[in-house]
Motif scaffolding. Sequence first.
Motif, PDB file in Angstrom:
ATOM      1  N   THR A   1     -24.420  -9.776  -5.953  1.00 25.29           N
ATOM      2  CA  THR A   1     -25.263  -9.107  -6.957  1.00 25.29           C
ATOM      3  C   THR A   1     -25.151  -9.817  -8.299  1.00 25.29           C
ATOM      4  O   THR A   1     -26.144 -10.040  -8.990  1.00 25.29           O
ATOM      5  N   SER A   2     -23.909 -10.190  -8.668  1.00 24.80           N
ATOM      6  CA  SER A   2     -23.669 -10.891  -9.922  1.00 24.80           C
ATOM      7  C   SER A   2     -24.404 -12.232  -9.944  1.00 24.80           C
ATOM      8  O   SER A   2     -25.030 -12.596 -10.943  1.00 24.80           O
ATOM      9  N   LYS A   3     -24.343 -12.961  -8.836  1.00 30.29           N
ATOM     10  CA  LYS A   3     -25.037 -14.251  -8.737  1.00 30.29           C
ATOM     11  C   LYS A   3     -26.548 -14.066  -8.814  1.00 30.29           C
ATOM     12  O   LYS A   3     -27.264 -14.867  -9.407  1.00 30.29           O
ATOM     13  N   SER A   4     -27.027 -12.979  -8.182  1.00 28.97           N
ATOM     14  CA  SER A   4     -28.452 -12.688  -8.190  1.00 28.97           C
ATOM     15  C   SER A   4     -28.937 -12.439  -9.620  1.00 28.97           C
ATOM     16  O   SER A   4     -29.964 -12.969 -10.036  1.00 28.97           O
ATOM     17  N   TRP A   5     -28.169 -11.627 -10.371  1.00 27.86           N
ATOM     18  CA  TRP A   5     -28.530 -11.351 -11.763  1.00 27.86           C
ATOM     19  C   TRP A   5     -28.449 -12.610 -12.605  1.00 27.86           C
ATOM     20  O   TRP A   5     -29.266 -12.829 -13.492  1.00 27.86           O
ATOM     21  N   HIS A   6     -27.441 -13.431 -12.298  1.00 29.11           N
ATOM     22  CA  HIS A   6     -27.280 -14.694 -13.030  1.00 29.11           C
ATOM     23  C   HIS A   6     -28.523 -15.558 -12.896  1.00 29.11           C
ATOM     24  O   HIS A   6     -29.010 -16.135 -13.879  1.00 29.11           O
ATOM     25  N   SER A   7     -29.037 -15.672 -11.681  1.00 24.39           N
ATOM     26  CA  SER A   7     -30.218 -16.515 -11.450  1.00 24.39           C
ATOM     27  C   SER A   7     -31.457 -15.931 -12.120  1.00 24.39           C
ATOM     28  O   SER A   7     -32.339 -16.669 -12.560  1.00 24.39           O
TER      29      SER A   7
ATOM     30  N   TYR B   1     -33.600 -17.236 -19.314  1.00 22.99           N
ATOM     31  CA  TYR B   1     -33.748 -16.722 -20.673  1.00 22.99           C
ATOM     32  C   TYR B   1     -32.582 -17.134 -21.569  1.00 22.99           C
ATOM     33  O   TYR B   1     -32.512 -16.729 -22.729  1.00 22.99           O
ATOM     34  N   ASN B   2     -31.648 -17.929 -21.045  1.00 24.04           N
ATOM     35  CA  ASN B   2     -30.450 -18.303 -21.801  1.00 24.04           C
ATOM     36  C   ASN B   2     -30.718 -19.315 -22.905  1.00 24.04           C
ATOM     37  O   ASN B   2     -29.974 -19.376 -23.868  1.00 24.04           O
TER      38      ASN B   2
END
Length: 198
Positions: free
Chosen positions: A9-15, A20-21
């Motif tokens: 889930t964390s990786k999914s949100w990261h991608s 937008y970074n």
Amino acid sequence: MQTTTSTETSKSWHSIISKYNKPRMSRSVWQIINSVGSYILIWVAIIYSINISYWITIPLMIIASGLLTRIFIIFHDCGHGSFFKNKKLNVMVGKACGILVFTPYHKWTDSHQNHHQTVGNLDKRGDGDVWTMTVEEFQNSKPSKQFSYKFFRHPLFLILLGGPLLFLIYQRFTRRTMTSKQKKNIYFTNIVLLIIAS
């Protein structure tokens, strides 16, 4: 199994948020056009509407206040160096937006960065923070200080008077603890605001 799902889930949100970074020049310029440009157009409309009807002027002023909030966000992001990739461009746009939001860029940016570094740290209170006391400090204070604290922290004061006092009055003055750069920026902001007002 729970850890694996959480990591995925964390990786999914990261991608999702990674695009937008970093600032994009086209998006940054568009934000300036649709915020600052619209704000200027609304103010022109306000000036003409005064001679027609206040029922037109008041809604326009509400729209202008919303646009001014957007301009403050641009100002804020420039202060963090995140609105443009170029540092000088962040400073230039930040100073210009600072005039519109009645806020000297350099003093506010320095205070705000200090706020981010010390927020929640009761040993480093003051610069860029809302006045906060512990229960023990409040109980050991004089009644006059307790009253001042309650008055200052009251929502009606913060919402109705806090903003105008901060932006229109407090930020117009220099202090001995300020750097030369901060003082010059305050003088510059005040002079430009006087020119605009006249």
